[in-house]
Scaffold this active site. Sequence first.
Site, PDB file in Angstrom:
ATOM      1  N   GLU A   8       0.840  -1.300  -0.274  1.00  0.00           N
ATOM      2  CA  GLU A   8      -0.069  -0.050  -0.030  1.00  0.00           C
ATOM      3  C   GLU A   8       0.842   1.141   0.119  1.00  0.00           C
ATOM      4  O   GLU A   8       1.921   1.379   0.900  1.00  0.00           O
ATOM      5  CB  GLU A   8      -0.824   0.096   1.340  1.00  0.00           C
ATOM      6  N   GLU A  38      -2.612  11.583   3.195  1.00  0.00           N
ATOM      7  CA  GLU A  38      -3.365  11.068   4.192  1.00  0.00           C
ATOM      8  C   GLU A  38      -3.310  12.187   5.548  1.00  0.00           C
ATOM      9  O   GLU A  38      -2.291  12.412   5.881  1.00  0.00           O
ATOM     10  CB  GLU A  38      -3.029   9.717   4.435  1.00  0.00           C
TER      11      GLU A  38
END
Length: 316
Positions: free
Chosen positions: A132, A137
């Site tokens: 990932e 974020e």
Amino acid sequence: MHLQNTLYVALSSASLATAAYTLQDSCIGSSFQNCFDFYSGADPTNGFVRYQNQTEALAQGLYQVSGNNVYLNVDSKNAAPNGRASLRLESKKMYNRGLFILDVMHMPASTCGSWPSFWSFGPEKTWPANGEIDIIEGIHDSTRNAMSLHTSDGCTITGTGSTGTVKTKNCYINAAGQTSNAGCGVDDKSASSFGTPLNPKFGGIYAMQWTSTGIKIWFFPRDSIPYNMYGNNPDPSLWGTPSANFAGSGCDFNKHFINHKLVIDTTFCGDWGNAVWASNPVCSKKAATCNEYVANNPSAFAESYWRINYLKVFKE
Ligand SMILES: *[C@@H]1O[C@H](CO)[C@@H](O)[C@H](O)[C@H]1NC(C)=O
């Protein structure tokens, strides 16, 4: 013979210098949704969210196109006792290596309860066997972008060559001495690299370069985007030291990052948001739990939208 050789060398080095990346996919305006599926299942990160399918997204005005801009909204009108309606777009294509450029005019504000992100993962194997990559974020009222990688065992980075602050160097989600699921992480050096501070200035560009030897992420606010980032011949060698540089001989990037879908979403609370609600001095005063706040305060999420100029994918 000699003359021909000389010409050949001159031509090939010239073309190497100017054609490092070529455009593979351009997702913009009315063609944006051709690049994506609307994921409408349960949130794998356990968010207090109800992801809407394409029909519902259009009917509820959660997905809107205006000229070349695409808006990904969340429900900011209704109480949401079962989770707030939102979108999670996943690219139809899977990618291995390349250059990924997201130009945003607005991103979800730094709002208690919200957890927006732009990221990629390999869905074909049990997470995170195919890795990932978290490009954008952050959680709650944060204004600093947190970039990270999540892998299976056997991937570490040196941490050198980043302008950001290296927090953890082992990308393995169960690495000893790191918080569970932390992976390897770098925080942007700028406290205006995520959420609210971007929006009055029309956002900026995030770029991720994924090669066999590493993953680099750059962020530039609108007023300092290198000219070369626009258009169809981007050259990362002109962009300076990246915000995050995930590299080093401790990771075989071709083995740990395979067949990635790109994801743009806004979820609420979930694994990360719930874990840090009580310890957040601003958010914890607003409600006893994150879910309670998200359920009962629709208007708090009026700025929780993405306004996207384009996503472009380039091939080496
Ligand atoms: C979309 O979601 C709505 C509401 O949950 C559902 O009724 C509908 O069948 C779904 N449509 C598709 C194409 O899945």
